[in-house]
Design an enzyme around this catalytic site. Structure first.
Site, PDB file in Angstrom:
ATOM      1  N   HIS A   6       0.857  -1.178   0.000  1.00 47.88           N
ATOM      2  CA  HIS A   6       0.000   0.000   0.000  1.00 47.88           C
ATOM      3  C   HIS A   6       0.897   1.233   0.000  1.00 47.88           C
ATOM      4  CE1 HIS A   6      -3.827  -2.038   1.815  1.00 47.88           C
ATOM      5  NE2 HIS A   6      -3.259  -2.778   0.882  1.00 47.88           N
ATOM      6  N   GLU A  33       1.090   3.796   1.923  1.00 48.25           N
ATOM      7  CA  GLU A  33       1.644   4.146   3.237  1.00 48.25           C
ATOM      8  C   GLU A  33       2.800   3.226   3.619  1.00 48.25           C
ATOM      9  OE1 GLU A  33      -2.865   4.954   3.352  1.00 48.25           O
ATOM     10  OE2 GLU A  33      -1.533   3.402   2.566  1.00 48.25           O
ATOM     11  N   CYS A  74      -5.779   1.932   5.807  1.00 41.04           N
ATOM     12  CA  CYS A  74      -6.452   0.709   6.233  1.00 41.04           C
ATOM     13  C   CYS A  74      -5.869   0.290   7.590  1.00 41.04           C
ATOM     14  CB  CYS A  74      -6.252  -0.380   5.187  1.00 41.04           C
ATOM     15  SG  CYS A  74      -4.566  -1.050   5.155  1.00 41.04           S
ATOM     16  N   CYS A  85      -2.108  -0.386   7.482  1.00 41.67           N
ATOM     17  CA  CYS A  85      -1.303   0.828   7.354  1.00 41.67           C
ATOM     18  C   CYS A  85      -1.338   1.676   8.628  1.00 41.67           C
ATOM     19  CB  CYS A  85      -1.751   1.629   6.134  1.00 41.67           C
ATOM     20  SG  CYS A  85      -1.412   0.748   4.586  1.00 41.67           S
TER      21      CYS A  85
END
Length: 160
Positions: A56, A58, A86, A89
């Site tokens: 992701h 992040e 999420c 993250c």
């Protein structure tokens, strides 16, 4: 007098990075920027379609920042994310000791356009985990939503 941080400047960097996935689809329309003081430490985008579900924006930004600063401890840093992080993250931000999460879209916005999101907000994660991370919502939300509209119109997109 305390000087106000230019959140929009850093969010625009995250949006610009996320926009790269509209032409070269390596992942969804998600970008992140990590800053410390007035210095940009890392900028990254989602690359999960390169066969790593943990990539992701992040997570990629945290990896870059940790490498650049040569430490897992990102105390004093802020992360700007085009979409609310999420749970994975958020936890990574917590473990990296990032002081603030600043985001544009909500997790529910990503879910509405078909992404496989867990409906656990950062505010809930912060409360449940007693995390000290400051959460700032809705920075450049219209611009972040524009990314989602542009993504939704792509004929070659892949949801995950």
């Amino acid at each position: 007098m305390k000087r106000k941080l230019p959140h929009k400047k850093y969010m625009q960097l995250a949006i610009c990075e996320a926009r790269k996935n509209l032409s070269k689809v390596c992942g969804g329309p998600f970008g992140a920027c990590i800053a410390k003081g007035n210095k940009v430490i890392a900028i990254a985008r989602n690359t999960v379609l390169k066969n790593d579900a943990s990539c992701h924006a992040e997570i990629n930004a945290i990896r870059l920042a940790s490498k650049k600063l040569r430490t897992h401890d990102l105390s004093g840093c802020r992360i700007y994310s085009t979409t609310e992080p999420c749970p994975m993250c958020f936890a990574a931000c917590h473990w990296a000791r990032i002081g603030s999460i600043i985001y544009g879209n909500n997790i529910s916005d990503a879910k509405k356009i078909g992404f496989n999101e867990l409906s656990i907000s950062n505010v809930s994660m912060k409360k449940i985990g007693k995390a000290k991370i400051k959460v700032i919502r809705g920075v450049l939300r219209n611009d972040c939503n524009r990314l989602f509209r542009e993504w939704s119109a792509l004929p070659n997109k892949q949801l995950y």
